[in-house]
Design a protein around this motif. Structure first.
Motif, PDB file in Angstrom:
ATOM      1  N   PHE A  41       0.832  -1.202   0.000  1.00 58.42           N
ATOM      2  CA  PHE A  41       0.000   0.000   0.000  1.00 58.42           C
ATOM      3  C   PHE A  41       0.870   1.258   0.000  1.00 58.42           C
ATOM      4  O   PHE A  41       0.600   2.208  -0.743  1.00 58.42           O
ATOM      5  CB  PHE A  41      -0.923  -0.030   1.222  1.00 58.42           C
ATOM      6  N   VAL A  42       1.910   1.253   0.843  1.00 58.85           N
ATOM      7  CA  VAL A  42       2.792   2.426   0.916  1.00 58.85           C
ATOM      8  C   VAL A  42       3.508   2.639  -0.423  1.00 58.85           C
ATOM      9  O   VAL A  42       3.621   3.767  -0.913  1.00 58.85           O
ATOM     10  CB  VAL A  42       3.807   2.271   2.068  1.00 58.85           C
ATOM     11  N   SER A  43       3.992   1.538  -1.043  1.00 64.55           N
ATOM     12  CA  SER A  43       4.690   1.661  -2.326  1.00 64.55           C
ATOM     13  C   SER A  43       3.776   2.244  -3.389  1.00 64.55           C
ATOM     14  O   SER A  43       4.156   3.157  -4.139  1.00 64.55           O
ATOM     15  CB  SER A  43       5.205   0.287  -2.768  1.00 64.55           C
ATOM     16  N   GLU A  44       2.549   1.710  -3.454  1.00 65.60           N
ATOM     17  CA  GLU A  44       1.606   2.218  -4.452  1.00 65.60           C
ATOM     18  C   GLU A  44       1.252   3.670  -4.174  1.00 65.60           C
ATOM     19  O   GLU A  44       1.172   4.487  -5.099  1.00 65.60           O
ATOM     20  CB  GLU A  44       0.344   1.350  -4.453  1.00 65.60           C
ATOM     21  N   SER A  50       4.283  10.387  -6.165  1.00 69.79           N
ATOM     22  CA  SER A  50       5.427  10.867  -6.957  1.00 69.79           C
ATOM     23  C   SER A  50       4.985  11.240  -8.366  1.00 69.79           C
ATOM     24  O   SER A  50       5.353  12.302  -8.889  1.00 69.79           O
ATOM     25  CB  SER A  50       6.503   9.774  -7.021  1.00 69.79           C
ATOM     26  N   VAL A  51       4.176  10.371  -8.973  1.00 72.19           N
ATOM     27  CA  VAL A  51       3.679  10.662 -10.318  1.00 72.19           C
ATOM     28  C   VAL A  51       2.794  11.895 -10.291  1.00 72.19           C
ATOM     29  O   VAL A  51       2.869  12.757 -11.179  1.00 72.19           O
ATOM     30  CB  VAL A  51       2.912   9.442 -10.876  1.00 72.19           C
ATOM     31  N   SER A  52       1.961  11.985  -9.249  1.00 67.05           N
ATOM     32  CA  SER A  52       1.090  13.155  -9.133  1.00 67.05           C
ATOM     33  C   SER A  52       1.912  14.433  -8.970  1.00 67.05           C
ATOM     34  O   SER A  52       1.596  15.464  -9.575  1.00 67.05           O
ATOM     35  CB  SER A  52       0.152  12.971  -7.931  1.00 67.05           C
ATOM     36  N   SER A 191      12.710  22.145 -12.242  1.00 71.90           N
ATOM     37  CA  SER A 191      13.778  21.714 -11.336  1.00 71.90           C
ATOM     38  C   SER A 191      13.310  20.603 -10.410  1.00 71.90           C
ATOM     39  O   SER A 191      13.795  20.485  -9.296  1.00 71.90           O
ATOM     40  CB  SER A 191      14.263  22.910 -10.506  1.00 71.90           C
ATOM     41  N   ALA A 192      12.343  19.815 -10.855  1.00 76.18           N
ATOM     42  CA  ALA A 192      11.807  18.748 -10.002  1.00 76.18           C
ATOM     43  C   ALA A 192      12.857  17.672  -9.773  1.00 76.18           C
ATOM     44  O   ALA A 192      13.745  17.455 -10.597  1.00 76.18           O
ATOM     45  CB  ALA A 192      10.572  18.135 -10.647  1.00 76.18           C
ATOM     46  N   PHE A 193      12.760  16.972  -8.617  1.00 72.25           N
ATOM     47  CA  PHE A 193      13.655  15.881  -8.258  1.00 72.25           C
ATOM     48  C   PHE A 193      15.113  16.319  -8.352  1.00 72.25           C
ATOM     49  O   PHE A 193      15.945  15.689  -9.003  1.00 72.25           O
ATOM     50  CB  PHE A 193      13.412  14.645  -9.136  1.00 72.25           C
ATOM     51  N   ASN A 194      15.393  17.467  -7.722  1.00 71.59           N
ATOM     52  CA  ASN A 194      16.761  18.012  -7.649  1.00 71.59           C
ATOM     53  C   ASN A 194      17.372  18.249  -9.029  1.00 71.59           C
ATOM     54  O   ASN A 194      18.573  18.088  -9.237  1.00 71.59           O
ATOM     55  CB  ASN A 194      17.665  17.077  -6.844  1.00 71.59           C
ATOM     56  N   GLY A 195      16.538  18.660  -9.975  1.00 69.03           N
ATOM     57  CA  GLY A 195      17.024  18.964 -11.315  1.00 69.03           C
ATOM     58  C   GLY A 195      17.261  17.756 -12.178  1.00 69.03           C
ATOM     59  O   GLY A 195      17.796  17.892 -13.298  1.00 69.03           O
ATOM     60  N   ALA A 287      14.338   6.324  -4.697  1.00 70.66           N
ATOM     61  CA  ALA A 287      15.123   6.787  -3.556  1.00 70.66           C
ATOM     62  C   ALA A 287      14.248   7.614  -2.629  1.00 70.66           C
ATOM     63  O   ALA A 287      14.247   7.440  -1.406  1.00 70.66           O
ATOM     64  CB  ALA A 287      16.322   7.602  -4.043  1.00 70.66           C
ATOM     65  N   GLY A 288      13.499   8.513  -3.210  1.00 68.16           N
ATOM     66  CA  GLY A 288      12.575   9.294  -2.397  1.00 68.16           C
ATOM     67  C   GLY A 288      11.491   8.422  -1.780  1.00 68.16           C
ATOM     68  O   GLY A 288      11.092   8.614  -0.636  1.00 68.16           O
ATOM     69  N   MET A 289      11.027   7.437  -2.565  1.00 68.43           N
ATOM     70  CA  MET A 289       9.978   6.553  -2.075  1.00 68.43           C
ATOM     71  C   MET A 289      10.474   5.721  -0.898  1.00 68.43           C
ATOM     72  O   MET A 289       9.792   5.582   0.113  1.00 68.43           O
ATOM     73  CB  MET A 289       9.509   5.618  -3.195  1.00 68.43           C
ATOM     74  N   ASN A 290      11.694   5.164  -1.053  1.00 70.70           N
ATOM     75  CA  ASN A 290      12.236   4.342   0.029  1.00 70.70           C
ATOM     76  C   ASN A 290      12.462   5.160   1.294  1.00 70.70           C
ATOM     77  O   ASN A 290      12.198   4.688   2.403  1.00 70.70           O
ATOM     78  CB  ASN A 290      13.551   3.703  -0.417  1.00 70.70           C
TER      79      ASN A 290
END
Length: 521
Positions: A41-44, A50-52, A191-195, A287-290
């Motif tokens: 559930f957390v991964s989804e 993240s996609v949003s 500049s999303a996701f640190n560029g 990486a952000g998800m984990n």
């Protein structure tokens, strides 16, 4: 009913070892499944977030592109009207240089319908636009298109028609301004996701309008060309993506480029028929998800532990309060019941249905029966002494016929064991189950006063009946004694009245009337 007289033992149920192992196994499996479902559930959820987030970033960039487009077309319309009223070339040159300083565009062009141009400084050439500019200019439509000029990088050109005039002998049908690709990317500020996010603005057929990629694929002119050379997408999948672009759909998917997975997010732009799309390496997203997943897990564990500790403490405190309250209620009930039982004419007993062991006997037993509580608790058969003489009723066991929740009643005459007084009792026996064991509850109500009252009432009734019979006899006799002479008086008076002329008969009748009257008197 206090702790000395009444004691209820609580026995803990001991589970068998195999059952305990099975329970622990089921509990462990349940926890494992729950944790697995939680991670899924957390991964989804994190993936969707993240996609949003990426979609929102590109949507904001698309809004910036739309604002840039509207601003430049508005400038062009305003400059076109002003140029209609400006005739001197020096004045035109000064006006355009001032506009370039204000708007920040790279170059200003006077355009003919066939694509030839002339700059303010007098340079001429051909503007190789990707679109059919001549047809759009003749229709009076604004034009936004990529253009190639020898010696310069790819340009994004904004052009507006309905502006006709001559500059340094060049007849023009439209005016235009141009930006380099780097200038457009700088305005969009992606500049999303640190560029590390890459983005493109493309036509539905894949032709690139704005390129904001890492440069590892060189100059990208068609996005589908990148997919064809660097991805593992099949022709069918590429065609389906192209159809989505043409339909103006918005979606997200995972695509492999040069052996690395990328999230591809795309949506229709608000400018013309362009498609705004973005690419982010899966490892960066994960990486952000984990990190978020680990932080969430730690937070959930801490929260669960805190909640569990709170509820355990609350339950312990509640159990303590409940037990204390129950103990207090039991003490109050014991005291109340003891005081009440000492002031009523009822003896209360509870005994086991199998062993006939007495569990409880009210403290007023000695006062009403002449038998002490200890004697009754020691042996219930001591109650047999209450019968004045041995009879069939004294030998009968009324209790063994009583079932659970069934009630039975009977009366018996007893002999007080200390005073020798005859007493009468009414017994109510009830079958019950307490802690899984069958019990008999007996209520022995002293009805001696009622019995004596009933006897007194019976004697009073008999005396009243005798008096009533004597009165009836007296009245009957008196009625006869009065009625006989009265009948004679009335009869002879009637005869005298009918024989008033016959003095002899009247005298005889009056003599008999006088005799009956004296008898009546």
């Amino acid at each position: 009913m206090n702790s000395k007289n009444y004691n209820i033992k609580r026995k803990k149920r001991v589970r068998k070892k195999p059952l305990r192992i099975a329970v622990f196994a089921v509990l462990f499996i349940g926890i494992a499944v729950t944790v697995s479902q939680y991670f899924k559930f957390v991964s989804e959820t994190v993936y969707e977030e993240s996609v949003s987030h990426l979609t929102e970033v590109f949507h904001q960039s698309d809004n910036m592109l739309r604002e840039l487009t509207n601003k430049n077309l508005t400038y062009l319309h305003m400059w076109g009207e002003n140029l209609q009223h400006t005739s001197g070339e020096n004045e035109i040159r000064d006006y355009i240089e001032k506009a370039q300083e204000d708007a920040g565009f790279l170059e200003f062009y006077f355009l003919s319908a066939d694509g030839d141009y002339k700059t303010v400084t007098g340079e001429t050439g051909y503007l190789g636009l990707q679109e059919n500019m001549e047809e759009e200019i003749r229709k009076g439509n604004d034009v936004i298109a990529n253009a190639a000029v020898p010696g310069k990088s790819q340009l994004l050109v904004f052009a507006t028609p309905n502006v006709h005039g001559s500059y340094q002998g060049f007849e023009y049908d439209a005016i235009a301004i141009a930006y380099e690709n780097a200038d457009i990317v700088k305005v969009l500020d992606i500049s999303a996701f640190n560029g590390n996010a890459q983005s493109f603005v493309v036509h539905p057929d894949g032709r690139v309008v704005v390129d904001h990629s890492s440069g590892s694929w060189g100059n990208v002119y068609n996005f589908f060309g990148v997919l064809s050379e660097h991805s593992d997408m099949t022709e069918k999948e590429t065609l389906a993506l192209s159809e989505n672009f043409k339909a103006g759909q918005a979606d997200a998917m995972l695509v492999n480029l040069d052996g690395k997975n990328y999230y591809l997010v795309y949506e229709k732009s608000d400018v013309q028929d362009w498609i705004f799309l973005g690419l982010v390496n899966e490892d960066i997203v994960n990486a952000g998800m984990n990190s978020l997943q680990l932080s969430t897990l730690i937070l959930v564990v801490v929260v669960v532990l805190c909640i569990a500790s709170f509820f355990i403490g609350l339950m312990i405190q509640k159990n303590r309060s409940r037990l204390k309250k129950k103990d207090t209620e039991i003490l109050y009930r014991d005291e109340l019941f003891q005081k009440l039982s000492m002031n009523v004419d009822d003896v209360f007993l509870m005994l086991d249905a199998q062993t006939y062991q007495v569990d409880y006997v009210s403290p007023n037993a000695e006062k009403l029966l002449g038998i002490t509580v200890e004697q009754i608790r020691e042996d219930i058969c001591v109650l047999g002494k209450l019968y004045p003489k041995e009879t069939e009723a004294s030998k009968k066991n009324y209790l063994e016929e009583i079932r659970d929740q069934e009630q039975k009643e009977w009366d018996f005459e007893s002999l007080h064991q200390k005073t020798g007084e005859h007493r009468w009792f009414h017994i109510v026996a009830i079958g019950s189950v307490v802690n899984g064991k069958k019990k008999y509850i007996l209520v022995m109500s002293d009805r001696t006063s009622d019995k004596k009252m009933n006897q007194a009432l019976s004697e009073a009734v008999r005396a009243a009946e005798n008096a009533n019979r004597a009165k009836s006899t007296f009245l009957s006799n008196m009625s006869h004694d009065i009625r006989t002479p009265m009948n004679a008086i009335i009869g002879f008076a009637t005869l005298a009245a009918s024989s008033i002329e016959d003095r002899k008969k009247v005298r005889d009748y009056l003599g008999k009337i006088l005799s009956s009257s004296n008898h009546l008197l």
